[in-house]
Structure formats: structure tokens, C-alpha cells
Design a protein around this motif. Sequence first.
Motif, PDB file in Angstrom:
ATOM      1  N   ALA A  75      31.642  55.344  54.420  1.00 39.85           N
ATOM      2  CA  ALA A  75      30.866  55.316  55.655  1.00 39.85           C
ATOM      3  C   ALA A  75      30.694  53.886  56.172  1.00 39.85           C
ATOM      4  N   LYS A  76      30.645  52.948  55.241  1.00 39.84           N
ATOM      5  CA  LYS A  76      30.496  51.534  55.608  1.00 39.84           C
ATOM      6  C   LYS A  76      31.836  50.797  55.566  1.00 39.84           C
ATOM      7  N   ASN A  77      32.911  51.519  55.249  1.00 41.50           N
ATOM      8  CA  ASN A  77      34.236  50.900  55.155  1.00 41.50           C
ATOM      9  C   ASN A  77      34.220  49.698  54.215  1.00 41.50           C
ATOM     10  N   THR A  78      33.603  49.878  53.052  1.00 39.26           N
ATOM     11  CA  THR A  78      33.401  48.770  52.119  1.00 39.26           C
ATOM     12  C   THR A  78      33.718  49.201  50.694  1.00 39.26           C
ATOM     13  N   VAL A  79      34.321  48.289  49.954  1.00 44.00           N
ATOM     14  CA  VAL A  79      34.532  48.464  48.522  1.00 44.00           C
ATOM     15  C   VAL A  79      33.836  47.309  47.809  1.00 44.00           C
ATOM     16  N   ILE A  80      33.150  47.643  46.736  1.00 45.75           N
ATOM     17  CA  ILE A  80      32.366  46.666  45.987  1.00 45.75           C
ATOM     18  C   ILE A  80      32.979  46.439  44.610  1.00 45.75           C
ATOM     19  N   LEU A  81      33.026  45.186  44.197  1.00 47.04           N
ATOM     20  CA  LEU A  81      33.380  44.841  42.818  1.00 47.04           C
ATOM     21  C   LEU A  81      32.140  44.220  42.174  1.00 47.04           C
ATOM     22  N   GLN A  82      31.533  44.942  41.250  1.00 50.74           N
ATOM     23  CA  GLN A  82      30.373  44.438  40.528  1.00 50.74           C
ATOM     24  C   GLN A  82      30.860  43.799  39.242  1.00 50.74           C
ATOM     25  N   MET A  83      30.540  42.528  39.068  1.00 51.45           N
ATOM     26  CA  MET A  83      31.017  41.778  37.912  1.00 51.45           C
ATOM     27  C   MET A  83      29.819  41.320  37.088  1.00 51.45           C
ATOM     28  N   ASN A  84      29.762  41.760  35.866  1.00 50.42           N
ATOM     29  CA  ASN A  84      28.677  41.397  34.952  1.00 50.42           C
ATOM     30  C   ASN A  84      29.241  40.658  33.748  1.00 50.42           C
ATOM     31  N   SER A  85      28.353  39.996  33.026  1.00 46.80           N
ATOM     32  CA  SER A  85      28.744  39.267  31.810  1.00 46.80           C
ATOM     33  C   SER A  85      29.956  38.382  32.069  1.00 46.80           C
ATOM     34  N   LEU A  86      29.876  37.612  33.122  1.00 49.01           N
ATOM     35  CA  LEU A  86      31.020  36.796  33.535  1.00 49.01           C
ATOM     36  C   LEU A  86      31.350  35.727  32.497  1.00 49.01           C
ATOM     37  N   LYS A  87      32.639  35.481  32.373  1.00 42.77           N
ATOM     38  CA  LYS A  87      33.149  34.492  31.436  1.00 42.77           C
ATOM     39  C   LYS A  87      33.880  33.392  32.207  1.00 42.77           C
ATOM     40  N   ILE A  88      34.040  32.265  31.570  1.00 39.50           N
ATOM     41  CA  ILE A  88      34.729  31.147  32.209  1.00 39.50           C
ATOM     42  C   ILE A  88      36.122  31.561  32.650  1.00 39.50           C
ATOM     43  N   GLU A  89      36.764  32.388  31.847  1.00 42.28           N
ATOM     44  CA  GLU A  89      38.126  32.812  32.160  1.00 42.28           C
ATOM     45  C   GLU A  89      38.202  33.798  33.329  1.00 42.28           C
ATOM     46  N   ASP A  90      37.066  34.214  33.856  1.00 39.06           N
ATOM     47  CA  ASP A  90      37.061  35.045  35.070  1.00 39.06           C
ATOM     48  C   ASP A  90      37.184  34.194  36.342  1.00 39.06           C
ATOM     49  N   THR A  91      37.148  32.895  36.178  1.00 37.46           N
ATOM     50  CA  THR A  91      37.269  32.001  37.326  1.00 37.46           C
ATOM     51  C   THR A  91      38.611  32.192  38.018  1.00 37.46           C
ATOM     52  N   ALA A  92      38.566  32.463  39.306  1.00 36.96           N
ATOM     53  CA  ALA A  92      39.784  32.729  40.077  1.00 36.96           C
ATOM     54  C   ALA A  92      39.408  32.964  41.535  1.00 36.96           C
ATOM     55  N   VAL A  93      40.423  33.018  42.378  1.00 33.80           N
ATOM     56  CA  VAL A  93      40.245  33.556  43.726  1.00 33.80           C
ATOM     57  C   VAL A  93      40.451  35.058  43.622  1.00 33.80           C
ATOM     58  N   TYR A  94      39.488  35.809  44.152  1.00 33.93           N
ATOM     59  CA  TYR A  94      39.545  37.264  44.091  1.00 33.93           C
ATOM     60  C   TYR A  94      39.944  37.816  45.456  1.00 33.93           C
ATOM     61  N   TYR A  95      40.894  38.740  45.427  1.00 33.01           N
ATOM     62  CA  TYR A  95      41.408  39.364  46.635  1.00 33.01           C
ATOM     63  C   TYR A  95      41.233  40.874  46.565  1.00 33.01           C
ATOM     64  N   CYS A  96      40.993  41.483  47.707  1.00 36.24           N
ATOM     65  CA  CYS A  96      41.104  42.938  47.770  1.00 36.24           C
ATOM     66  C   CYS A  96      42.345  43.276  48.591  1.00 36.24           C
ATOM     67  N   ALA A  97      42.900  44.438  48.307  1.00 34.71           N
ATOM     68  CA  ALA A  97      44.140  44.850  48.954  1.00 34.71           C
ATOM     69  C   ALA A  97      44.179  46.364  49.057  1.00 34.71           C
ATOM     70  N   ALA A  98      44.889  46.858  50.034  1.00 31.87           N
ATOM     71  CA  ALA A  98      44.977  48.288  50.269  1.00 31.87           C
ATOM     72  C   ALA A  98      46.384  48.793  50.007  1.00 31.87           C
ATOM     73  N   ALA A  99      46.466  49.937  49.354  1.00 28.02           N
ATOM     74  CA  ALA A  99      47.742  50.619  49.145  1.00 28.02           C
ATOM     75  C   ALA A  99      47.754  51.866  50.006  1.00 28.02           C
ATOM     76  N   GLY A 100      48.903  52.171  50.554  1.00 28.61           N
ATOM     77  CA  GLY A 100      49.011  53.275  51.506  1.00 28.61           C
ATOM     78  C   GLY A 100      49.091  54.644  50.871  1.00 28.61           C
ATOM     79  N   TRP A 101      48.470  54.780  49.713  1.00 32.07           N
ATOM     80  CA  TRP A 101      48.376  56.074  49.057  1.00 32.07           C
ATOM     81  C   TRP A 101      46.917  56.346  48.711  1.00 32.07           C
ATOM     82  N   GLY A 102      46.583  57.601  48.543  1.00 38.26           N
ATOM     83  CA  GLY A 102      45.225  57.924  48.128  1.00 38.26           C
ATOM     84  C   GLY A 102      44.985  57.625  46.663  1.00 38.26           C
ATOM     85  N   HIS A 103      46.046  57.645  45.865  1.00 33.14           N
ATOM     86  CA  HIS A 103      45.886  57.365  44.444  1.00 33.14           C
ATOM     87  C   HIS A 103      46.195  55.900  44.172  1.00 33.14           C
TER      88      HIS A 103
END
Length: 125
Positions: free
Chosen positions: A75-103
Motif C-alpha cells: 500500500a505504501k510501495n515500500t520494502v523494509i530491511l530491518q538490521m539488528n545485531s550489526l557487525k563491522i563486516e556489515d559495512t557496505a553500500v546497500y541497494y534495493c532492486a526489483a526482479a520482474g517476477w513474483g517469486h
Amino acid sequence: QLQLVESGGDLVQPGGSLRLSCAASGFPMDYYSIGWFRQAPGKEREGVLCINETGGSTTYADSVKGRFAISRDNAKNTVILQMNSLKIEDTAVYYCAAAGWGHCPGPSPAHFGAWGQGTQVTVSS
């Protein structure tokens, strides 16, 4: 044409949490699977999680199991990534992307067509 914009990246201490948002415009995201990817300096882009059109999720990166979760609000056209217990190795640029399939397809970035510009997540003490 579907356009994606990520937000929510920040500097956080190890053990902390962040909530990334992927907002879609130009086309309803209902029929797309949406993936989150990340790319650290000097490394290849890595699939993290994907959510299909019905809300089922696929984990691409074993390292985030039990710590990261993905959800969507069509309804809000939004996807959320909740990240907990973050580690140093999680450091990165994060991207979202769409695939043209429902699965959710396989974790290769080549399966995903529309990409956001990325948001920086830095985990450091």
C-alpha cells in the motif's frame, strides 16, 4: 518505469540496529520481488535478502540469518530491511532492486533489473 530509492543508512556501533527503506515510484511494486544487496569496498555486490510478491522471504547471505529481516507494505510501495545485531563486516553500500517476477530469483544481481542508488551503512566503534 519502476524507480527505487533507498534511505536509512547511517553510522552505527557494533550491536546496533538500522532500518533501511526502499521506496518505489512509477509503477506499483506489487508484482515484483524485491531484493536487498550490498557492496563493500573492493568486493562484489552480494545478495542479502529477497521478498516475493506475497511476502515470503529468501535469505541469500547466511551471515545475516537471525539478524536481518525483510518486509513489504504494498500500500505504501515500500520494502523494509530491518538490521539488528550489526557487525563491522556489515559495512557496505546497500541497494534495493526489483526482479520482474513474483517469486525471488537466484542471488545474482543479473536477475534484477531496476536498482536504487544505494545507501551507506557503516558499522564502527
